[in-house]
Scaffold this motif. Structure first.
Motif, PDB file in Angstrom:
ATOM      1  N   ALA A  69      47.697  40.571  45.485  1.00  0.00           N
ATOM      2  CA  ALA A  69      47.616  39.234  45.858  1.00  0.00           C
ATOM      3  C   ALA A  69      46.101  38.723  45.893  1.00  0.00           C
ATOM      4  O   ALA A  69      45.653  37.734  45.321  1.00  0.00           O
ATOM      5  CB  ALA A  69      47.767  39.159  47.577  1.00  0.00           C
ATOM      6  N   SER A  70      45.095  39.680  45.848  1.00  0.00           N
ATOM      7  CA  SER A  70      43.644  39.474  45.814  1.00  0.00           C
ATOM      8  C   SER A  70      43.533  39.033  44.567  1.00  0.00           C
ATOM      9  O   SER A  70      42.697  38.312  44.102  1.00  0.00           O
ATOM     10  CB  SER A  70      42.724  40.849  45.991  1.00  0.00           C
ATOM     11  N   LEU A  71      44.079  39.862  43.419  1.00  0.00           N
ATOM     12  CA  LEU A  71      43.942  39.523  42.174  1.00  0.00           C
ATOM     13  C   LEU A  71      44.417  38.156  41.666  1.00  0.00           C
ATOM     14  O   LEU A  71      43.670  37.485  40.935  1.00  0.00           O
ATOM     15  CB  LEU A  71      44.475  40.629  41.262  1.00  0.00           C
ATOM     16  N   VAL A  72      45.442  37.845  42.155  1.00  0.00           N
ATOM     17  CA  VAL A  72      45.946  36.429  42.080  1.00  0.00           C
ATOM     18  C   VAL A  72      44.755  35.484  42.458  1.00  0.00           C
ATOM     19  O   VAL A  72      44.673  34.313  41.570  1.00  0.00           O
ATOM     20  CB  VAL A  72      47.468  36.132  42.757  1.00  0.00           C
ATOM     21  N   PHE A  73      44.311  35.529  43.677  1.00  0.00           N
ATOM     22  CA  PHE A  73      43.334  34.681  43.907  1.00  0.00           C
ATOM     23  C   PHE A  73      42.270  34.647  43.043  1.00  0.00           C
ATOM     24  O   PHE A  73      41.582  33.552  42.768  1.00  0.00           O
ATOM     25  CB  PHE A  73      42.925  34.985  45.733  1.00  0.00           C
ATOM     26  N   ILE A  74      41.822  35.853  42.695  1.00  0.00           N
ATOM     27  CA  ILE A  74      40.559  35.917  41.798  1.00  0.00           C
ATOM     28  C   ILE A  74      40.844  35.203  40.415  1.00  0.00           C
ATOM     29  O   ILE A  74      39.918  34.524  39.979  1.00  0.00           O
ATOM     30  CB  ILE A  74      39.932  37.200  41.615  1.00  0.00           C
ATOM     31  N   ILE A  75      41.902  35.555  40.044  1.00  0.00           N
ATOM     32  CA  ILE A  75      42.190  34.948  38.720  1.00  0.00           C
ATOM     33  C   ILE A  75      42.431  33.326  38.854  1.00  0.00           C
ATOM     34  O   ILE A  75      41.826  32.656  38.063  1.00  0.00           O
ATOM     35  CB  ILE A  75      43.508  35.429  38.127  1.00  0.00           C
ATOM     36  N   GLY A  76      42.840  33.015  39.983  1.00  0.00           N
ATOM     37  CA  GLY A  76      42.938  31.552  40.198  1.00  0.00           C
ATOM     38  C   GLY A  76      41.562  31.094  40.294  1.00  0.00           C
ATOM     39  O   GLY A  76      41.232  29.695  39.765  1.00  0.00           O
ATOM     40  N   THR A  77      40.731  31.612  41.072  1.00  0.00           N
ATOM     41  CA  THR A  77      39.220  31.163  41.128  1.00  0.00           C
ATOM     42  C   THR A  77      38.698  31.064  39.758  1.00  0.00           C
ATOM     43  O   THR A  77      38.034  29.968  39.574  1.00  0.00           O
ATOM     44  CB  THR A  77      38.509  32.141  41.970  1.00  0.00           C
ATOM     45  N   ILE A  78      38.883  32.079  38.929  1.00  0.00           N
ATOM     46  CA  ILE A  78      38.178  31.980  37.527  1.00  0.00           C
ATOM     47  C   ILE A  78      38.706  30.883  36.717  1.00  0.00           C
ATOM     48  O   ILE A  78      38.027  29.971  36.150  1.00  0.00           O
ATOM     49  CB  ILE A  78      38.520  33.182  36.881  1.00  0.00           C
ATOM     50  N   VAL A  79      40.076  30.611  36.680  1.00  0.00           N
ATOM     51  CA  VAL A  79      40.558  29.278  36.089  1.00  0.00           C
ATOM     52  C   VAL A  79      40.179  28.209  36.539  1.00  0.00           C
ATOM     53  O   VAL A  79      39.791  27.254  35.870  1.00  0.00           O
ATOM     54  CB  VAL A  79      42.358  29.622  36.017  1.00  0.00           C
ATOM     55  N   VAL A  80      40.350  28.028  37.909  1.00  0.00           N
ATOM     56  CA  VAL A  80      39.846  26.684  38.254  1.00  0.00           C
ATOM     57  C   VAL A  80      38.233  26.708  37.881  1.00  0.00           C
ATOM     58  O   VAL A  80      37.953  25.310  37.758  1.00  0.00           O
ATOM     59  CB  VAL A  80      40.036  26.686  40.127  1.00  0.00           C
ATOM     60  N   PHE A  81      37.554  27.644  38.047  1.00  0.00           N
ATOM     61  CA  PHE A  81      35.838  27.343  37.969  1.00  0.00           C
ATOM     62  C   PHE A  81      35.824  27.030  36.407  1.00  0.00           C
ATOM     63  O   PHE A  81      35.147  26.242  36.195  1.00  0.00           O
ATOM     64  CB  PHE A  81      35.423  28.745  38.293  1.00  0.00           C
ATOM     65  N   GLN A  82      36.549  27.776  35.521  1.00  0.00           N
ATOM     66  CA  GLN A  82      36.564  27.445  33.975  1.00  0.00           C
ATOM     67  C   GLN A  82      37.001  26.092  33.832  1.00  0.00           C
ATOM     68  O   GLN A  82      36.335  25.302  32.762  1.00  0.00           O
ATOM     69  CB  GLN A  82      37.378  28.430  33.395  1.00  0.00           C
TER      70      GLN A  82
END
Lengths: 865, 110
Positions: free
Chosen positions: A502-515
């Motif tokens: 779950a933490s990973l999904v959130f972090i990947i999400g953050t990176i994608v949105v940021f990018q």
């Protein structure tokens, strides 16, 4: 004989109500008594006697029950408290993790509750409907909130179902003055019935008469204070400067501030009468209309009658092209998806998304609790064993541990409430909300939270309770009992994997949105948006007519490189779809092109290249009504190889227009749309905004120059400016910014709680293996080797989490990106990068414990016990 | 052994009834005796809460009698005072006589 008539059911109940140690003798006594009475007074009386014993015994039964359960609860309580105090770190991890999870839930509950309660505070909320319109000819367009100016009075006349109706028109950026004070406001013009249909209470003034006089105005408490201070505003005169005139309005009422949970808000309310002449004969839907339907009127039935009504009042040409429909007031905020809203609406999907995020965070915290409780079960096994030996049943043990979990979860709730009030401040500023959690206005909420605590306690305590109560006392009390079962270990590992996934999904999400946001802001839009200051002036028509003078005045400053006055900048508006018939096509053949208006020097100012032909020119008078410039996409759409000199006709033009130039493609709208085939017409008299390109190194100086210079300008407007790049980013990608913030926050919390759990597990494992480590060291094991050995198990779990997280993150984020026409590709490095982040964080978490254990002196660890 | 607390009035009455009934003290007779002594109608069930408490406190003990048909084939359970029970009774008696000593003119003349 006596056995047949003896009331067995009553006897059974009675027996259960009597203390176990005297139950047997009482049962006998009751039956003896029954038989004696039956003999003397008859069976009926005896039965009555017997049954009546049950209610009579009830008080003392309850009394006894409570006494003994209180004794037991005291004991449970004592062991619980002792456990919390004895294992401070674990208790802290459990309570703090749960508190964070719950705090997220509290904030989201508050948010969702407000979302659902939008506009429900109106007394007539369930009877109020908005009329929305949709153009259905020649093709379906997006519905809008606008309806024709005259339908409100006509509806009241024609339909007994309609009790009342209100029209609204909101204007932006008017200036209101009182003495020397000048303020920019957004006035709402409305029918006087507004105050009756909606529930907007007045602090001063009478809602029946406040807006009757066309020259009256009702302002909000907050605006009154800004303008008048402590002075009584009633009867004072305010001057309002509209685009081309100014007029006086007398304050006749003070509104209580409009609640934030309204789909439109206002602080300046003037009678509709002022706009009558301007909108009365407008062929287009121009105002927003709300209807108050009578009670018991079915909106569906009423809606069916509208088409006939439209035919009766509108010219045929418009009647067939337009559809009206009703929107219930209470659904507007979350479910209305129409254009030209008067306020900022939301979407129900936001509530779902945020609730999901909060639930996941809470779940991660619950998993911590489960993991730590089962992992540490060996520490409680003796207790369970002894309790079982002295007679505790499995049910009692189960209840004890469940109770303990619920107790802990209540302590967590206390902290959660404190944390939530902190979170709320961030949340309010990020999401632009005004949520509060005062105790008095939220009694139901707090009752609900207590319920939440029970649920959370039950959820996280159920598995450990079942686990702990299942041990056999003989096994437990034997000294060499092997703690933990294979199944228990498996579950524990599984939970850790899920947490980190779950933490990973959130972090990947953050990176994608940021990018993606980065990509949008860096993307070459086809025009130069840097160092441009935008000053809207359209609210002062007299001032805009002096555009030449403004230009020459401002360009005298060396820091201002160039000045134009034009309609609007590129990047904000995609244009109005217009049916065009290009040269060489038959009359009923149309091409849809987007129409945009530009002012003088528009293309050169924004650095947009003319790749063919020429720009519009002030010197050529015919440019205004018979010239047109296309973009590359439009040329492609029309299939022309040599567009210059060709003609385009349209209903929107007075006469055919000749193509004089072609511009390079640039993004006229947000990056959610692709570049559409568009044409530009020359409107040198539409002077809405001043645009200044300034020298990048002296920006502060330039602004203070403008501020000072502005005061001498012949306008009532207040100096109001935005940097174009900043403005485009914030106004177009507001939702994405919010999503990005939520993701950042959630991933931070998720990884934090998951690491708390991991820390606890590591601490526990290290404690368990103290001796092993000591022996390894004595036999020559080095620190690095031992750290690796201890960390290995955890790192494996975190790595495994990637397999779960990657596909989920890919699917979710890919879906999010579909909203954008111009989007980044989800790349493998984003996954790897998040994996590395999580790995490093979890390794650091674990290594504190492992390194401590590995460098410990083996003499100490072997002596331990 | 030191008496922890004084027994309650109802416990005192029941203990005295058991003492008075000697070998015939079981549920029904105890209830009748209590009713006789106090002149109030005591409920069958309410005796048991007190009996249970007295058992737990170790003031009385129980012995089983013969099974009887009118009891649905169950045995009678007789109750007897333990020395602790007697001691508890004596303790309240002492207190009673102490707190009543010197009080003569309490009677209300109708």
């Amino acid at each position: 004989m006596s056995n047949i008539s003896f009331p067995k059911i009553a006897a059974w109940i009675l027996e259960r109500m009597i203390e176990p140690n005297v139950r047997y003798s009482a049962a006998g006594d009751f039956e003896e008594r029954f038989n004696a009475i039956a003999r003397e007074k008859g069976l009926l009386i005896a039965r009555l006697f017997f049954w009546s014993q049950i209610p009579i015994l009830f008080p003392s039964f309850i009394n006894n029950q409570i006494y003994w359960s209180v004794e037991m609860i005291k004991n449970y309580f004592k062991t619980t408290i002792r456990n919390i105090v004895k294992h401070k770190v674990f208790s802290f991890i459990n309570i703090f993790g749960l508190a964070i999870g719950m705090a997220c839930c509290i904030v989201i509950i508050l948010f969702v509750r407000e979302e659902l309660n939008f506009d429900r505070y109106h007394e007539n909320a369930n009877q109020i409907y908005r009329i929305a319109s949709q153009r259905i000819q020649p093709s379906n367009s997006k519905p809008t909130t606008r309806s024709h100016y005259n339908i409100a009075p006509n509806l009241i006349n024609d339909f007994p179902e309609v009790e009342d109706a209100v029209r609204l028109i909101k204007h932006n950026g008017f200036v209101v003055s009182y003495g020397d004070k000048r303020l920019t406001i957004n006035p709402l013009y409305a029918d006087p019935s507004l105050l009756e249909v909606f529930t907007f209470p007045l602090i001063r003034g009478d809602k029946k008469t406040a807006l009757q006089d066309p020259n009256s105005v009702v302002i909000s408490e907050e605006l009154a204070e800004r303008i008048f201070g402590a002075k009584n505003p009633m009867g004072e005169i305010l001057v309002i400067h509209s685009q081309s005139s100014k007029y006086d309005l007398k304050v006749t009422g003070i509104l209580k501030n409009i609640p934030y949970n309204s789909h439109f808000t206002f602080n300046f309310l003037a009678p509709m009468e002022h706009l009558k002449s301007r909108y009365e004969n407008n062929r287009y839907p121009s105002c927003t209309t709300y209807l108050l339907l009578n009670e018991n009127v079915s909106p569906e039935e009423f809606e069916k009658k509208i088409p006939n009504f439209v035919e009766k009042y509108l010219e045929e040409r418009y009647a067939s092209a337009l559809k009206y429909f009703l929107q219930p007031l209470t659904s507007i905020h979350l479910h209305s998806d129409v254009a030209l809203e008067i306020g900022q609406n939301s979407d129900i999907s936001n509530s779902y998304k945020l609730s999901a995020v909060a639930l996941v965070v809470l779940l991660i915290a619950c998993f911590n609790f489960m993991n730590l409780s089962t992992a540490r079960s060996s520490q409680r096994l003796r207790e369970v064993g002894v309790r079982k030996v002295v007679g505790a049943g499995r049910g009692q043990i189960l209840r004890q541990f469940l109770g303990e979990a619920i107790f802990l979860s209540f302590i967590a709730l206390l902290f959660a409430v404190i944390l939530a009030s902190l979170f709320l401040q961030f949340f309010n500023s990020y999401m632009n909300r005004h949520l509060t959690m005062g105790f008095n206005e939220n009694l139901v909420l707090y009752a609900g939270l207590a319920f939440l605590a029970v649920i959370v306690g039950f959820f996280s305590g159920a598995y450990p309770a079942v686990f702990l109560s299942s041990f056999k006392p003989v096994d437990v009390l034997k000294k060499d009992f092997k703690k933990g079962t294979m199944f228990g270990v498996f579950v524990r590992k599984g939970l850790v994997v899920v947490q980190f996934a779950a933490s990973l999904v959130f972090i990947i999400g953050t990176i994608v949105v940021f990018q993606q946001l980065n990509f949008i802001s860096k993307k070459d839009l086809g025009f130069d948006k840097s160092h441009i200051i935008k000053i809207p002036i359209y609210k002062d028509r007299k001032f805009t007519q002096r555009s030449e003078w403004i230009k020459s005045e401002l360009s005298r400053n060396p820091n201002i490189l160039s000045v134009i006055v034009t309609v609007d900048s590129p990047g904000t508006y995609g244009g109005n779809p217009t049916q065009c018939s290009p040269e060489g096509s038959s009359d009923d053949e149309f091409v849809k092109l987007n129409q945009l208006m530009v002012g003088e020097d528009f293309f050169s100012f924004f650095g947009i290249d003319i790749i063919d032909g020429r720009d519009f020119s002030k010197q050529i008078a015919s440019d205004v009504d018979s010239a047109i410039i296309l973009n590359e996409t439009a040329v492609k759409r029309l299939g022309w190889t040599d567009p210059i000199g060709k003609q385009i006709r349209s209903d929107d033009f007075d006469k055919a227009r000749t193509v004089i130039g072609v511009v390079k493609d640039f993004h006229n709208a947000s990056l959610r749309q692709e570049i559409r085939p568009s044409f530009y017409v020359y409107m040198p008299d539409w002077l809405d905004c001043i645009f200044l390109r300034v020298r990048p190194n002296n920006i502060q100086e330039t602004i203070s120059f403008l501020e000072k210079r502005w005061l001498e300008f012949p306008t009532h407007l207040v100096f109001n400016y935005r940097f174009l790049d900043d403005y485009l980013e914030t106004s177009l990608y507001k939702d994405e910014k919010k999503t990005s913030n939520v993701f950042k926050f959630a991933s931070g919390l998720a990884i934090f709680i998951a690491c708390l759990g991991l820390f606890g597990l590591a601490l526990f494992t290290v404690n368990q293996r103290t001796k092993e480590i000591g022996i390894r060291k004595v036999l020559g094991g080095n620190v690095a080797g031992i750290v690796f050995l201890l960390s290995k198990d955890f790192i494996k779990l975190v790595l495994a989490a990637n397999f779960l997280a990657w596909p989920v993150a890919y699917i979710v984020m890919n879906r999010w990106l579909q909203d954008f026409v111009y989007r980044i590709r989800i790349d493998i490095w984003m996954f790897l990068f998040s994996a590395v982040i999580v790995l490093v964080i979890s390794f650091l978490t674990v290594s504190y414990q492992t390194i401590k254990a590995a460098i410990a002196n083996p003499v100490d660890s072997l002596r331990y016990e | 052994m030191k008496q922890k607390r004084f027994i309650s009035r109802i416990e005192e009455i029941i203990l005295l009834s058991i003492w008075r009934l000697q070998d015939n003290a079981y549920g029904i007779t105890i209830q009748d005796e209590v009713i006789r002594a106090t002149g109030k109608s005591w409920l069958t069930g309410s005796i048991y809460a007190s009996l249970s408490r007295l058992l737990k406190q170790g003031l009385v003990f129980s012995i089983e009698g013969e099974p009887r048909a009118e009891r649905g084939g169950r045995r009678k359970i007789y109750y007897k005072l333990k020395p602790e029970g007697q001691r508890a009774l004596l303790a309240v008696k002492r207190v009673n006589s102490l707190i009543w000593s010197g009080i003569h003119k309490l009677e209300i003349e109708d």
